[in-house]
Design a protein around this motif. Structure first.
Motif, mmCIF file in Angstrom:
data_model
loop_
_atom_site.group_PDB
_atom_site.id
_atom_site.type_symbol
_atom_site.label_atom_id
_atom_site.label_comp_id
_atom_site.label_asym_id
_atom_site.label_seq_id
_atom_site.Cartn_x
_atom_site.Cartn_y
_atom_site.Cartn_z
ATOM 1 N N TYR A 383 -0.969 -1.805 4.642
ATOM 2 C CA TYR A 383 -1.180 -2.971 5.325
ATOM 3 C C TYR A 383 -1.517 -2.609 7.041
ATOM 4 O O TYR A 383 -0.856 -1.973 7.677
ATOM 5 C CB TYR A 383 -0.883 -3.668 4.918
ATOM 6 N N LYS A 384 -2.394 -3.585 7.166
ATOM 7 C CA LYS A 384 -2.244 -4.337 8.883
ATOM 8 C C LYS A 384 -1.249 -4.638 9.664
ATOM 9 O O LYS A 384 -1.167 -3.882 10.057
ATOM 10 C CB LYS A 384 -3.890 -5.460 9.382
ATOM 11 N N ASP A 387 3.002 -8.973 7.413
ATOM 12 C CA ASP A 387 2.844 -10.580 7.178
ATOM 13 C C ASP A 387 1.405 -9.671 6.634
ATOM 14 O O ASP A 387 1.577 -10.338 5.580
ATOM 15 C CB ASP A 387 2.079 -11.034 8.062
ATOM 16 N N SER A 388 1.212 -9.019 6.232
ATOM 17 C CA SER A 388 -0.726 -8.716 5.013
ATOM 18 C C SER A 388 0.047 -8.106 3.478
ATOM 19 O O SER A 388 -1.185 -7.621 3.309
ATOM 20 C CB SER A 388 -1.438 -8.346 6.313
ATOM 21 N N ASN A 390 0.974 -8.979 1.328
ATOM 22 C CA ASN A 390 0.383 -9.717 0.027
ATOM 23 C C ASN A 390 -0.160 -9.977 -0.231
ATOM 24 O O ASN A 390 -0.609 -10.087 -2.030
ATOM 25 C CB ASN A 390 1.569 -11.189 -0.142
ATOM 26 N N LYS A 391 -1.109 -8.960 0.021
ATOM 27 C CA LYS A 391 -2.782 -9.230 0.243
ATOM 28 C C LYS A 391 -3.411 -7.662 -0.211
ATOM 29 O O LYS A 391 -2.348 -6.219 -0.825
ATOM 30 C CB LYS A 391 -3.463 -9.092 1.539
ATOM 31 N N GLU A 392 -4.501 -7.070 -0.318
ATOM 32 C CA GLU A 392 -5.097 -6.123 -0.966
ATOM 33 C C GLU A 392 -4.693 -5.624 0.388
ATOM 34 O O GLU A 392 -4.649 -5.331 1.034
ATOM 35 C CB GLU A 392 -6.659 -6.264 -1.424
#
Length: 657
Positions: A383-384, A387-388, A390-392
């Motif tokens: 992920y980026k 914090d990201s 939880n996203k795709e």
């Protein structure tokens, strides 16, 4: 004189040369035969005419002109095409060969000249107590046959070879190797590699389990070009090998199954020696840091070999292996908590860290970029940032079937992984960079398990982490806490014996000695067998380990390219840049075949990917045997009780010429 009446209808004279064992003079006979006489009857007729009271059971008929053995005794002369002009030889099937092992010791051993090489190697390995004979084969040294007679009496003058006479039929080895039981496998001390007790199958120390002391550069073997492997599907005689010729016994297939110090002392020692010469002769590339690590291990092994005490009878009571295994199984079943077992199955751990990633692309010089990585099951998601999570994810990397290649330099604090991920048309490359040794060990161990379809819940995960950490410690030149740096002035060492010529030109002997001794601090507690195993494992971890290279021309392409063949994949390499273009895994192969008329090898992979090439640097049979051999080795399992399906091997490697 034979009268016309004795000839009868359709009878004719056949000339047969009878070879005796070494030292005895041969004889020549003429027999009156018919075309419907079978080979067994011909041999019976010949023995009756010889009238010599001796055992002829090892003799068979060899047809020089046709370069073949007449071994099918039920076949007739007509069926074989034997006529009056045929010059046949009745000769022993077992003849002595000079076999040089990887540790540069030479044994004189009677070997079958009539059976295929695959079977002959199995006989040799059984006599030498080397398990898994399918991993080895025979090499033909250059221009040795013409000089054989001149060199026979001077074979020991190089200071490298040591001749051991051995009888394959009785298991005796000139009094040096001791007695070998064909019904039992000798056991060895896992630390020293010596026989477990003096009253078992071996009496005294076997020279085949002893490593050769490191030699001065002038005594190193010098093979300037790759040596040809003998064809496993043909006999020695059919390939021009003669009695007392010199051949090299080497590990051909770099896929070493079930290495066990308890049973494989000879196998491990010979593997270590082959690995050592591959490093010293620069047959495989390694970094300077890795070379010093290999040198330190060699120095440690050399010290232990020279200082090992003679074998003494152990005072400890013998433990039955079956009882020990049952006891261990009972402890495993009764001693573990059911909740803990359930937790291992259901609670799959995961890794989360900030790592750097790089995807190599043509004409791209972008640096590594930081991402938040999550490793779960057999998949990496990145992920980026944290914090990201939880996203795709930006991308998911499925590691099942991938290749994990280390990209490490401990001195420069570089801890990287190169992942080769399988895709439809080959493999995709991804580089991951870790911050420190601990992070690297955890992520590499997880990737290795995932490549085999396993998760971090497996108990072997912690073992793998510790093994990786110990390898990193070996590469570190800093002495462990509490140990002083070595005093180079008081040490005696010929450092040039432990490194390749490239480094003897780059550094002075004292500089090499200092670096080798610094590295030796981290391995000084290893036993002899542990050190050899570490050396083999470090050799296996090199990026180019086990890859054989051939010049080929792919179908529809007019320029030559390089094809690398490893134990589980083929690599297409651009000849001008030396960079890999595509990788195909054997696991994704549906079928392959050889068009013998145009000498072209053809492959079909998943998702309708087809590949075909012709070999430019060798016969296509060589490449065909390598690929078929590795596929054959992938079918092995411990349940097979070491029995080999020879028919399957020849089906996969022999071809249909």
């Amino acid at each position: 004189m034979v009268t016309a009446a004795e000839y009868g209808q359709n009878s004719w004279e056949l000339s047969i040369q009878v070879d005796q064992h070494e030292g005895d003079e041969g004889m020549k006979f003429k027999l009156l035969v018919k075309g419907d006489l079978h080979i067994g009857g011909l041999m019976l007729k010949l023995v009756e005419k010889i009238k010599a009271p001796q055992d002829w059971s090892d003799h068979a008929i060899w047809w020089e002109k046709k370069n073949c053995w007449l071994l099918k005794t039920h076949w007739t002369l007509d069926k074989y095409g034997v006529q009056a002009d045929a010059d046949l030889r009745y000769t022993p099937q077992h003849k002595p060969l000079c076999l040089q092992l990887p540790n540069m010791k030479t044994i004189v051993l009677p070997v079958s000249f009539s059976g295929v090489v695959f079977r002959a190697v199995a006989e040799i390995c059984k006599a030498l107590n080397i398990r898994r004979s399918e991993e080895l084969s025979l090499l033909k040294p250059p221009d040795d046959q013409k000089k054989k007679k001149k060199k026979k009496e001077k074979v020991t003058n190089s200071g490298v070879d040591e001749i051991l006479n051995m009888d394959i039929t009785s298991g005796m080895a000139g009094g040096a190797l001791g007695l070998y039981s064909k019904t039992m496998t000798p056991t060895y001390d896992p630390d020293s590699g010596l026989p477990a007790n003096a009253t078992s199958m071996w009496f005294g120390e076997s020279p085949l389990t002893v490593s050769q002391p490191n030699l001065h550069l002038k005594n190193w073997p010098n093979f300037t070009s790759p040596l040809p492997w003998l064809d496993s599907s043909r006999s020695l005689m059919e390939q021009g090998i003669q009695e007392n010729d010199r051949l090299l016994v080497r590990f051909k297939y770099h896929c070493f199954f079930d290495l066990n110090p308890k049973y494989d002392a000879v196998r491990i020692t010979q593997l270590y020696e082959q690995a050592r010469w591959a490093i010293l002769l620069e047959e495989i590339d390694c970094t300077e840091e890795e070379m010093i690590m290999f040198a330190s291990l060699q120095y440690h092994i050399c010290k232990l070999t020279l200082s090992v005490e003679p074998l003494t009878q152990s005072d400890e009571p013998e433990i039955d292996e079956v009882e020990a295994a049952l006891s261990n199984l009972e402890f495993t079943l009764e001693g573990r908590n059911a909740e803990k077992i359930l937790e291992d199955i259901t609670d799959i751990p995961k890794l989360e860290d900030t790592l750097k990633l790089f995807r190599p692309k043509r004409l791209t010089l972008k640096p590594f970029k930081e991402y938040w990585f999550v490793f779960r099951d057999t998949t990496i998601s990145y992920y980026k940032n944290k914090d990201s999570a939880n996203k795709e994810p930006i991308e998911q990397l499925h590691l099942r079937g991938c290749e994990v290649i280390p990209d490490v330099n401990v001195t420069d604090r570089k801890f990287g992984l190169k992942l080769l991920l399988p895709v439809a048309d080959g493999m995709n490359e991804i580089y991951i960079r870790c911050e420190n040794e601990t992070q690297y060990a955890r992520w590499k161990a997880a990737c290795i398990l995932a490549s085999k379809g396993k998760t971090m819940a497996y108990s072997s995960y912690r073992t793998e982490v510790k093994k990786i950490q110990s390898f990193l410690q070996m590469k570190s030149l800093a002495p462990p806490p509490g140990q002083a740096a070595p005093d180079v002035e008081t040490m005696e060492m010929n450092a040039e014996c432990f490194v390749s010529p490239r480094y003897t030109k780059k550094y002075k002997p004292k500089q090499l000695t200092s670096r080798i001794l610094e590295g030796n601090h981290n391995i000084s507690q290893l036993s002899l067998m542990e050190a050899k195993m570490r050396f083999i494992q470090a050799w296996q971890s090199l990026p180019e380990f086990g890859i054989k290279y051939y010049i080929v021309r792919f179908r529809g392409i007019k320029k030559d390219e390089i094809l690398g063949i490893s134990y589980n994949r083929m690599i297409r390499i651009d000849m001008s840049s030396g960079l890999p273009v595509t990788t195909w895994r054997f696991a994704n192969m549906k079928q392959w075949k050889v068009n013998w008329e145009i000498r072209q090898v053809e492959f079909e992979f998943d998702q309708n990917v087809s590949v075909a090439f012709s070999c430019q640097s060798c016969d296509c049979k060589v490449v065909h045997e390598y690929i078929g051999g590795y596929i054959f080795l992938s079918t092995r399992s411990k349940d097979q009780n070491e029995t080999l399906d020879e028919e399957l091997f020849h089906k996969l490697t022999g071809g249909q010429e």
